[in-house]
Write an enzyme that holds these catalytic residues in place. Structure first.
Site, PDB file in Angstrom:
ATOM      1  N   ASP A 109       0.828  -1.216   0.000  1.00  0.00           N
ATOM      2  CA  ASP A 109       0.000   0.000   0.000  1.00  0.00           C
ATOM      3  C   ASP A 109       0.855   1.257   0.000  1.00  0.00           C
ATOM      4  O   ASP A 109       0.704   2.123  -0.849  1.00  0.00           O
ATOM      5  CB  ASP A 109      -0.913   0.017   1.239  1.00  0.00           C
ATOM      6  N   GLU A 122       0.769  -5.946  -5.000  1.00  0.00           N
ATOM      7  CA  GLU A 122       0.485  -5.107  -6.163  1.00  0.00           C
ATOM      8  C   GLU A 122       1.711  -4.324  -6.638  1.00  0.00           C
ATOM      9  O   GLU A 122       1.992  -4.259  -7.833  1.00  0.00           O
ATOM     10  CB  GLU A 122      -0.663  -4.140  -5.849  1.00  0.00           C
TER      11      GLU A 122
END
Lengths: 395, 191
Positions: free
Chosen positions: A23, A283
């Site tokens: 994140d 990610e």
């Protein structure tokens, strides 16, 4: 540089850290790019400065606010706090649908013109994203409209984060053997190991690392596996026969394992560029592996009800439709469709995968060019903000 | 106040102080924070349609309108006719029925919703049972628990015949239970 007369000049990005480094990793890249390439004053609100410090050592963990690389970093402690209208920036972004402070939302509603409010969503290759990208989300009670912005792999989505100089830097590094040698030498690799098949390993704890180590050990091709400290600790310790501390190293059969320090974000790309195969997770590293134009295996962040398997398959359908062994190894690595594989099966899976390397290398390069043609996410996002401003969305 | 994840097709909600009827709801998995709800809605004041997207925990005021149990009677193009226990008939426009059209069946019990004294939509039961009228046989070798196939379910008006995703073991003529909030298969009913 994105600087037109009516271009927004200030932006607040709110980040709640759930997946250790992913994140804040994404938000930090995004914040820097907004500031450095587009001249926007960015406030990055983050709730976990300790995780932030691991990918950016300049961050002090005990400060309420600090400027790092031109970005105002603010410790986001809670949902309390009063915000005045003048404190509301031109753009407010909630990352991964995190709840921003109610006091800020109220101030946003009072500001004239209203800020552009975006929910920057997580990355998925699922087709439905194209139908939701840039759709509005009117506030149920206040005169405010939020917009959903989805990164993605097609021209109908927001694209992926990519700095303007990234590809040039990659090509420069990969065509400079001295620079690559110096980079790898700092981790204690021998010349023979530098010439071996190099693998960077980054994964979540549940990855079947030991099984793959066994397959790598028994192969004919020498392999050097570089794993950051704290990753796959049990399997790495079992292989080393001791503590998996920085600098620890061992060789069994065809496999050498080296424990690396946790690499700052700015150097992580070089690791991906220097290796022949990258195992990535979440990610941020997943996106960087795609820009590296090298074959990679993705360990996806686990979600309830195995939602992550759906996302993995959606990605593989786009990326690896013609690469059967990449598909199979990816599924096995993510415990999809196979509960467990015996050691000989992993060895067979690995050998077949390895045979496909030239094909996968070409595929990775094609894919990288295809992604680049969609433009970079930051520019796409600012272009979308422009269209809202021109259309009078900020009344 | 109700979260988006509990709003159903046919509900009237207040968005930016305007009453809107939810005509269609597509639910998709997204980030760790939950599902994304894409709604097609129509303003009850202006009749203008719009598409929006929400997070599952976004909260809305649900407008409680008069409701009355009715059964679906017949299709009088372009209106759908429902009847209450006193044999009074109510006509509802096709575009106001939204996804309910997929599940309409002769004699089906549901609730008509009234706004300004006029029936404007219907609310379906949360779960309904429908027969599969067509589905391809399972392909041999597709054994993963995640694999689904299309199944066409019975309804009143062929033009609105609808496919539901079902597991491979479900066959043509089976009766299945469907969640009308998510348009998802719940289970097969076999005696």
């Amino acid at each position: 540089m994105h600087l037109k007369k009516n271009t927004p000049r200030s932006l607040a990005l709110f980040c709640k850290v759930v997946d250790n480094y992913g994140d804040i990793g994404i938000c930090w890249r995004f914040a820097r790019q907004l500031q450095q390439e587009h001249g926007i004053a960015v406030s990055l609100w983050v709730d976990d400065l300790i995780s932030f410090q691991r990918i950016c050592p300049q961050v002090a963990i005990d400060l309420e606010q600090q400027v790092v690389a031109g970005v105002l970093v603010r410790h986001w402690r809670d949902q309390d706090g009063r915000f005045t209208v003048v404190e509301v920036p031109d753009i407010v972004i909630e990352f991964f649908a995190c709840d921003i402070p109610p006091g800020l939302i109220n101030a946003m509603a009072e500001r004239t013109p209203r800020p552009v409010w975006l929910n920057l969503e997580g990355l998925t290759a699922e087709e439905w994203v194209e139908g939701c990208h840039t759709l509005s989300s009117p506030h149920p009670r206040l005169p405010l409209t939020k917009y959903f912005f989805f990164p993605g792999f097609t021209a109908k989505t927001g694209g992926l984060l990519m700095e303007s100089c990234l590809q040039q830097e990659r090509q420069q590094f990969q065509s400079d053997p001295v620079a690559m040698h110096a980079f790898l030498a700092q981790f204690g690799l021998t010349a023979a190991q530098m010439d071996s098949f190099k693998i960077a390993l980054f994964c979540y704890p549940q990855a079947p690392v030991s099984a793959l180590f066994e397959a790598w050990k028994t192969g004919k091709r020498p392999i050097t596996c570089l794993v950051p400290q704290g990753v796959a600790v049990e399997a790495v310790q079992a292989f080393l026969g001791g503590e998996a501390k920085v600098g620890a190293s061992a060789t069994h059969g065809a496999l050498s394992v080296h424990v690396l320090p946790f690499i700052p974000q700015t150097d992580y790309d070089k690791l991906l560029w220097a290796c022949d195969l990258n195992f990535v997770r979440g990610e941020d590293s997943f996106v960087r592996a795609q820009w590296a134009a090298k074959p990679f295996i993705w360990h996806i962040y686990p979600q309830d009800e195995n939602l992550h398997h759906k996302k993995l398959l959606a990605f593989l359908d786009r990326y690896a439709l013609d690469a059967e062994h990449l598909h199979r190894l990816s599924c096995a690595w993510n415990a999809l469709a196979v509960e467990s594989l015996a050691a000989p099966e992993w060895t067979e899976l690995w050998q077949k995968f390895l045979q496909d390397m030239p094909k996968m290398q070409a595929m990775a390069q094609d894919w990288q060019q295809q992604l680049a043609s969609n433009g970079d996410m930051t520019s796409n996002l600012l272009h979308f903000v422009d269209t809202l401003n021109l259309g009078g969305a900020q009344k | 106040m109700k979260p988006a994840k509990e709003i159903r097709v046919g509900n009237i909600i207040m968005v930016d102080s305007k009453p809107m009827i939810v005509l269609r709801s597509d639910v998709n998995g997204s980030s760790r924070t939950g599902f994304t709800y894409k709604w097609k809605m129509k303003s009850l004041l202006t009749n203008s349609p719009q598409e929006n997207v929400f997070r599952g925990d976004d909260k809305f005021d649900v407008v409680v309108l008069d409701k009355k149990p009715v059964t679906y009677s017949y299709f009088a193009d372009p209106l759908y006719v429902f009847m209450d226990a006193d044999y009074e008939q109510f006509e509802i426009e096709e575009e106001n029925l939204g996804d309910a059209l997929h599940y309409l069946k002769d004699g089906m019990e549901c609730e008509a919703i009234f706004y300004d004294g006029k029936a404007i939509s219907v609310e379906l039961p949360t779960t309904i049972v429908r027969q599969i009228i067509y589905s391809e046989p399972a392909v041999k070798g597709n054994t993963s628990g995640n694999v689904l196939k299309d199944a066409k379910i019975e309804n009143a008006v062929e033009a609105h015949c609808h496919n539901v995703q079902v597991p491979l073991f479900v066959s043509q003529d089976d009766m299945i239970e469907i969640d009308t909030r998510t348009n998802e298969y719940k289970r097969v009913i076999r005696n």
